[in-house]
Design a protein around this motif. Sequence first.
Motif, PDB file in Angstrom:
ATOM      1  N   ASP A  78       0.816  -1.334   0.029  1.00 27.12           N
ATOM      2  CA  ASP A  78      -0.026   0.039   0.019  1.00 27.12           C
ATOM      3  C   ASP A  78       0.779   1.204  -0.022  1.00 27.12           C
ATOM      4  OD1 ASP A  78      -2.313  -1.490  -0.167  1.00 27.12           O
ATOM      5  OD2 ASP A  78      -2.426  -1.574   2.177  1.00 27.12           O
ATOM      6  N   SER A  90       3.507   4.060  -1.422  1.00 22.85           N
ATOM      7  CA  SER A  90       3.875   4.667  -2.645  1.00 22.85           C
ATOM      8  C   SER A  90       5.446   4.246  -3.070  1.00 22.85           C
ATOM      9  CB  SER A  90       3.782   6.222  -2.692  1.00 22.85           C
ATOM     10  OG  SER A  90       2.381   6.438  -2.700  1.00 22.85           O
ATOM     11  N   ASN A  95       3.826   2.012  -7.658  1.00 20.04           N
ATOM     12  CA  ASN A  95       2.595   1.444  -7.104  1.00 20.04           C
ATOM     13  C   ASN A  95       2.272   2.736  -6.292  1.00 20.04           C
ATOM     14  OD1 ASN A  95       1.090  -0.878  -5.748  1.00 20.04           O
ATOM     15  ND2 ASN A  95       1.799   0.160  -4.025  1.00 20.04           N
ATOM     16  N   ASN A  96       0.802   2.705  -6.139  1.00 23.57           N
ATOM     17  CA  ASN A  96       0.107   3.846  -5.438  1.00 23.57           C
ATOM     18  C   ASN A  96       0.351   4.995  -5.707  1.00 23.57           C
ATOM     19  OD1 ASN A  96      -2.026   4.263  -3.519  1.00 23.57           O
ATOM     20  ND2 ASN A  96      -0.866   3.911  -1.730  1.00 23.57           N
ATOM     21  N   ILE A  97       0.761   5.533  -6.951  1.00 24.34           N
ATOM     22  CA  ILE A  97       1.124   6.967  -7.064  1.00 24.34           C
ATOM     23  C   ILE A  97      -0.031   7.873  -7.407  1.00 24.34           C
ATOM     24  CG2 ILE A  97       2.520   8.246  -8.521  1.00 24.34           C
ATOM     25  CD1 ILE A  97       4.052   6.498  -6.908  1.00 24.34           C
ATOM     26  N   HIS A  98      -0.164   8.856  -6.448  1.00 23.72           N
ATOM     27  CA  HIS A  98      -1.214   9.787  -6.368  1.00 23.72           C
ATOM     28  C   HIS A  98      -0.676  11.277  -6.062  1.00 23.72           C
ATOM     29  CE1 HIS A  98      -3.979   6.630  -6.326  1.00 23.72           C
ATOM     30  NE2 HIS A  98      -3.310   6.040  -5.382  1.00 23.72           N
ATOM     31  N   GLY A  99      -1.316  12.116  -6.609  1.00 27.62           N
ATOM     32  CA  GLY A  99      -0.936  13.474  -6.453  1.00 27.62           C
ATOM     33  C   GLY A  99       0.271  14.439  -7.486  1.00 27.62           C
ATOM     34  N   PRO A 145       4.337  13.291  -6.891  1.00 27.70           N
ATOM     35  CA  PRO A 145       4.529  12.147  -7.210  1.00 27.70           C
ATOM     36  C   PRO A 145       4.639  11.866  -8.629  1.00 27.70           C
ATOM     37  CG  PRO A 145       3.267  12.198  -5.015  1.00 27.70           C
ATOM     38  CD  PRO A 145       3.309  13.531  -5.657  1.00 27.70           C
ATOM     39  N   GLY A 146       3.305  12.409  -9.160  1.00 26.08           N
ATOM     40  CA  GLY A 146       3.093  12.128 -10.486  1.00 26.08           C
ATOM     41  C   GLY A 146       4.143  12.683 -11.333  1.00 26.08           C
TER      42      GLY A 146
END
Length: 119
Positions: A12, A14, A28-32, A35-36
């Motif tokens: 879970d 990033s 894995n679990n890249i948001h925002g 981070p993008g």
Amino acid sequence: HVHEEVVEGEQDDSWVRTVNGGKKLVMNNIHGFLPGRIVQFLANLHLQPHTVYMSRHGQSEYNKIGRIGGDSDITKDGQEYAKALGKYTFEVIQGNSEGLGKPVKCRLWTSSLRRTVQT
């Protein structure tokens, strides 16, 4: 080359892994936004060998009291870290000019939060 297996409980988290000189990018679990942008940066790297340096911000006022997130200033310890990071960047990262007497060009990415800009 460093490789760490994802262990139970980290699925879970990033993370981003480049494989075979950037030919494959696993994330894995890249948001925002930031981070993008980091993933975008890593996805567009040239396939020649190079070094990528990553650093967290210096200690923030919120870090000092155990609070996560927010937009606080950095502490005196954070300022000392920022000075040491700046010195390292100038002497080691930019100073590696292969004897040409010119600083090596490098790129710095940071979020717009106070603690990261201050660092």
